[in-house]
Design a protein around this motif. Structure first.
Motif, PDB file in Angstrom:
ATOM      1  N   VAL A  71      63.372  -7.124  -2.449  1.00  0.00           N
ATOM      2  CA  VAL A  71      63.013  -6.501  -3.723  1.00  0.00           C
ATOM      3  C   VAL A  71      64.172  -5.608  -4.140  1.00  0.00           C
ATOM      4  O   VAL A  71      64.607  -4.755  -3.371  1.00  0.00           O
ATOM      5  N   TYR A  72      64.673  -5.804  -5.355  1.00  0.00           N
ATOM      6  CA  TYR A  72      65.791  -5.018  -5.873  1.00  0.00           C
ATOM      7  C   TYR A  72      65.351  -4.420  -7.210  1.00  0.00           C
ATOM      8  O   TYR A  72      65.084  -5.154  -8.163  1.00  0.00           O
ATOM      9  N   THR A  73      65.248  -3.096  -7.272  1.00  0.00           N
ATOM     10  CA  THR A  73      64.830  -2.396  -8.484  1.00  0.00           C
ATOM     11  C   THR A  73      65.987  -1.541  -8.983  1.00  0.00           C
ATOM     12  O   THR A  73      66.632  -0.846  -8.204  1.00  0.00           O
ATOM     13  N   ARG A  74      66.231  -1.599 -10.299  1.00  0.00           N
ATOM     14  CA  ARG A  74      67.388  -0.906 -10.868  1.00  0.00           C
ATOM     15  C   ARG A  74      67.185  -0.705 -12.362  1.00  0.00           C
ATOM     16  O   ARG A  74      66.271  -1.247 -12.964  1.00  0.00           O
ATOM     17  N   HIS A  75      68.103   0.070 -12.948  1.00  0.00           N
ATOM     18  CA  HIS A  75      68.225   0.181 -14.403  1.00  0.00           C
ATOM     19  C   HIS A  75      69.333  -0.777 -14.809  1.00  0.00           C
ATOM     20  O   HIS A  75      70.484  -0.586 -14.436  1.00  0.00           O
ATOM     21  N   SER A  76      69.002  -1.791 -15.568  1.00  0.00           N
ATOM     22  CA  SER A  76      70.030  -2.705 -16.062  1.00  0.00           C
ATOM     23  C   SER A  76      70.653  -2.125 -17.328  1.00  0.00           C
ATOM     24  O   SER A  76      70.197  -1.102 -17.855  1.00  0.00           O
ATOM     25  N   PHE A  77      71.683  -2.774 -17.824  1.00  0.00           N
ATOM     26  CA  PHE A  77      72.307  -2.346 -19.066  1.00  0.00           C
ATOM     27  C   PHE A  77      71.282  -2.322 -20.194  1.00  0.00           C
ATOM     28  O   PHE A  77      71.222  -1.383 -20.984  1.00  0.00           O
ATOM     29  N   TRP A  78      70.454  -3.374 -20.273  1.00  0.00           N
ATOM     30  CA  TRP A  78      69.450  -3.467 -21.344  1.00  0.00           C
ATOM     31  C   TRP A  78      68.400  -2.376 -21.205  1.00  0.00           C
ATOM     32  O   TRP A  78      67.932  -1.834 -22.213  1.00  0.00           O
ATOM     33  N   ASN A  79      68.015  -2.055 -19.972  1.00  0.00           N
ATOM     34  CA  ASN A  79      67.063  -0.958 -19.760  1.00  0.00           C
ATOM     35  C   ASN A  79      67.636   0.352 -20.273  1.00  0.00           C
ATOM     36  O   ASN A  79      66.950   1.128 -20.936  1.00  0.00           O
ATOM     37  N   GLY A  80      68.900   0.599 -19.963  1.00  0.00           N
ATOM     38  CA  GLY A  80      69.555   1.819 -20.411  1.00  0.00           C
ATOM     39  C   GLY A  80      69.698   1.874 -21.921  1.00  0.00           C
ATOM     40  O   GLY A  80      69.530   2.934 -22.540  1.00  0.00           O
ATOM     41  N   LEU A  81      70.001   0.732 -22.527  1.00  0.00           N
ATOM     42  CA  LEU A  81      70.129   0.678 -23.981  1.00  0.00           C
ATOM     43  C   LEU A  81      68.789   0.981 -24.654  1.00  0.00           C
ATOM     44  O   LEU A  81      68.723   1.783 -25.590  1.00  0.00           O
ATOM     45  N   VAL A  82      67.715   0.374 -24.166  1.00  0.00           N
ATOM     46  CA  VAL A  82      66.387   0.628 -24.730  1.00  0.00           C
ATOM     47  C   VAL A  82      66.012   2.092 -24.544  1.00  0.00           C
ATOM     48  O   VAL A  82      65.472   2.734 -25.453  1.00  0.00           O
ATOM     49  N   SER A  83      66.303   2.639 -23.382  1.00  0.00           N
ATOM     50  CA  SER A  83      66.009   4.047 -23.128  1.00  0.00           C
ATOM     51  C   SER A  83      66.790   4.960 -24.063  1.00  0.00           C
ATOM     52  O   SER A  83      66.249   5.950 -24.581  1.00  0.00           O
ATOM     53  N   ALA A  84      68.045   4.640 -24.321  1.00  0.00           N
ATOM     54  CA  ALA A  84      68.869   5.456 -25.214  1.00  0.00           C
ATOM     55  C   ALA A  84      68.378   5.367 -26.655  1.00  0.00           C
ATOM     56  O   ALA A  84      68.322   6.381 -27.363  1.00  0.00           O
ATOM     57  N   VAL A  85      68.007   4.170 -27.093  1.00  0.00           N
ATOM     58  CA  VAL A  85      67.530   3.986 -28.463  1.00  0.00           C
ATOM     59  C   VAL A  85      66.227   4.747 -28.697  1.00  0.00           C
ATOM     60  O   VAL A  85      66.008   5.295 -29.774  1.00  0.00           O
ATOM     61  N   GLY A  88      64.646   8.234 -24.530  1.00  0.00           N
ATOM     62  CA  GLY A  88      63.972   8.489 -23.266  1.00  0.00           C
ATOM     63  C   GLY A  88      62.465   8.459 -23.327  1.00  0.00           C
ATOM     64  O   GLY A  88      61.799   8.660 -22.317  1.00  0.00           O
ATOM     65  N   ILE A  89      61.896   8.188 -24.497  1.00  0.00           N
ATOM     66  CA  ILE A  89      60.438   8.110 -24.596  1.00  0.00           C
ATOM     67  C   ILE A  89      59.944   6.899 -23.814  1.00  0.00           C
ATOM     68  O   ILE A  89      58.959   6.970 -23.091  1.00  0.00           O
ATOM     69  N   TYR A  90      60.633   5.775 -23.952  1.00  0.00           N
ATOM     70  CA  TYR A  90      60.326   4.560 -23.188  1.00  0.00           C
ATOM     71  C   TYR A  90      61.512   4.285 -22.285  1.00  0.00           C
ATOM     72  O   TYR A  90      62.634   4.110 -22.750  1.00  0.00           O
ATOM     73  N   THR A  91      61.275   4.261 -20.969  1.00  0.00           N
ATOM     74  CA  THR A  91      62.354   4.105 -19.998  1.00  0.00           C
ATOM     75  C   THR A  91      62.004   2.988 -19.010  1.00  0.00           C
ATOM     76  O   THR A  91      61.377   3.228 -17.991  1.00  0.00           O
ATOM     77  N   PRO A  92      62.410   1.754 -19.298  1.00  0.00           N
ATOM     78  CA  PRO A  92      62.085   0.644 -18.399  1.00  0.00           C
ATOM     79  C   PRO A  92      63.064   0.540 -17.220  1.00  0.00           C
ATOM     80  O   PRO A  92      64.164   1.093 -17.259  1.00  0.00           O
ATOM     81  N   THR A  93      62.643  -0.143 -16.188  1.00  0.00           N
ATOM     82  CA  THR A  93      63.507  -0.554 -15.080  1.00  0.00           C
ATOM     83  C   THR A  93      63.288  -2.049 -14.854  1.00  0.00           C
ATOM     84  O   THR A  93      62.355  -2.630 -15.401  1.00  0.00           O
ATOM     85  N   THR A  94      64.138  -2.653 -14.046  1.00  0.00           N
ATOM     86  CA  THR A  94      64.028  -4.085 -13.752  1.00  0.00           C
ATOM     87  C   THR A  94      63.824  -4.272 -12.255  1.00  0.00           C
ATOM     88  O   THR A  94      64.536  -3.686 -11.452  1.00  0.00           O
ATOM     89  N   THR A  95      62.857  -5.118 -11.901  1.00  0.00           N
ATOM     90  CA  THR A  95      62.618  -5.476 -10.508  1.00  0.00           C
ATOM     91  C   THR A  95      62.888  -6.967 -10.331  1.00  0.00           C
ATOM     92  O   THR A  95      62.372  -7.773 -11.099  1.00  0.00           O
ATOM     93  N   THR A  96      63.697  -7.310  -9.330  1.00  0.00           N
ATOM     94  CA  THR A  96      63.973  -8.707  -9.005  1.00  0.00           C
ATOM     95  C   THR A  96      63.520  -8.974  -7.578  1.00  0.00           C
ATOM     96  O   THR A  96      63.903  -8.234  -6.668  1.00  0.00           O
ATOM     97  N   VAL A  97      62.701  -9.982  -7.411  1.00  0.00           N
ATOM     98  CA  VAL A  97      62.233 -10.392  -6.086  1.00  0.00           C
ATOM     99  C   VAL A  97      62.849 -11.745  -5.777  1.00  0.00           C
ATOM    100  O   VAL A  97      62.644 -12.718  -6.511  1.00  0.00           O
ATOM    101  N   LYS A  98      63.643 -11.798  -4.700  1.00  0.00           N
ATOM    102  CA  LYS A  98      64.225 -13.067  -4.239  1.00  0.00           C
ATOM    103  C   LYS A  98      63.425 -13.541  -3.040  1.00  0.00           C
ATOM    104  O   LYS A  98      63.218 -12.784  -2.088  1.00  0.00           O
ATOM    105  N   ARG A  99      62.988 -14.812  -3.095  1.00  0.00           N
ATOM    106  CA  ARG A  99      62.189 -15.367  -1.995  1.00  0.00           C
ATOM    107  C   ARG A  99      63.031 -16.259  -1.114  1.00  0.00           C
ATOM    108  O   ARG A  99      64.054 -16.711  -1.437  1.00  0.00           O
TER     109      ARG A  99
END
Length: 99
Positions: A71-85, A88-99
């Motif tokens: 499991v890899y959780t992070r702030h991607s570029f798109w997450n940061g862009l959405v948060s900046a726009v 900071g009211i909406y602040t997403p992160t991205t989770t990637t699960v590799k099986r």
């Protein structure tokens, strides 16, 4: 205080805040780690600078029936862009699960 001096102090404050922030990625390995069976990526939804979770993905559900995954959780570029726009009211992160 002059306008130029206030503008300079504001610029220093913004740069300081930007340098103090971090993307705090983390990775967790379950079992023997990923076995090359694919990966699933999903956004997690937070509000007010990430203080209140609205919709957070469950890595076990994303991994399906597999016991070996990472499991890899992070702030991607798109997450940061959405948060900046949204200022900071909406602040997403991205989770990637590799099986």
């Amino acid at each position: 205080m002059t306008y130029k001096k206030m503008l300079r102090q504001l610029a220093v404050l913004i740069c300081t805040i930007a340098l103090m922030s971090s993307c705090y990625p983390y990775k967790v390995i379950s079992g023997n780690g990923p076995q090359g069976k694919g990966e699933v990526t999903q956004w997690n939804h937070y509000v007010i600078y990430g203080l209140l979770p609205v919709g957070v993905s469950d890595p076990k559900v994303l991994a399906g029936d597999s016991n070996d995954y990472s499991v890899y959780t992070r702030h991607s570029f798109w997450n940061g862009l959405v948060s900046a726009v949204t200022f900071g009211i909406y602040t997403p992160t991205t989770t990637t699960v590799k099986r």
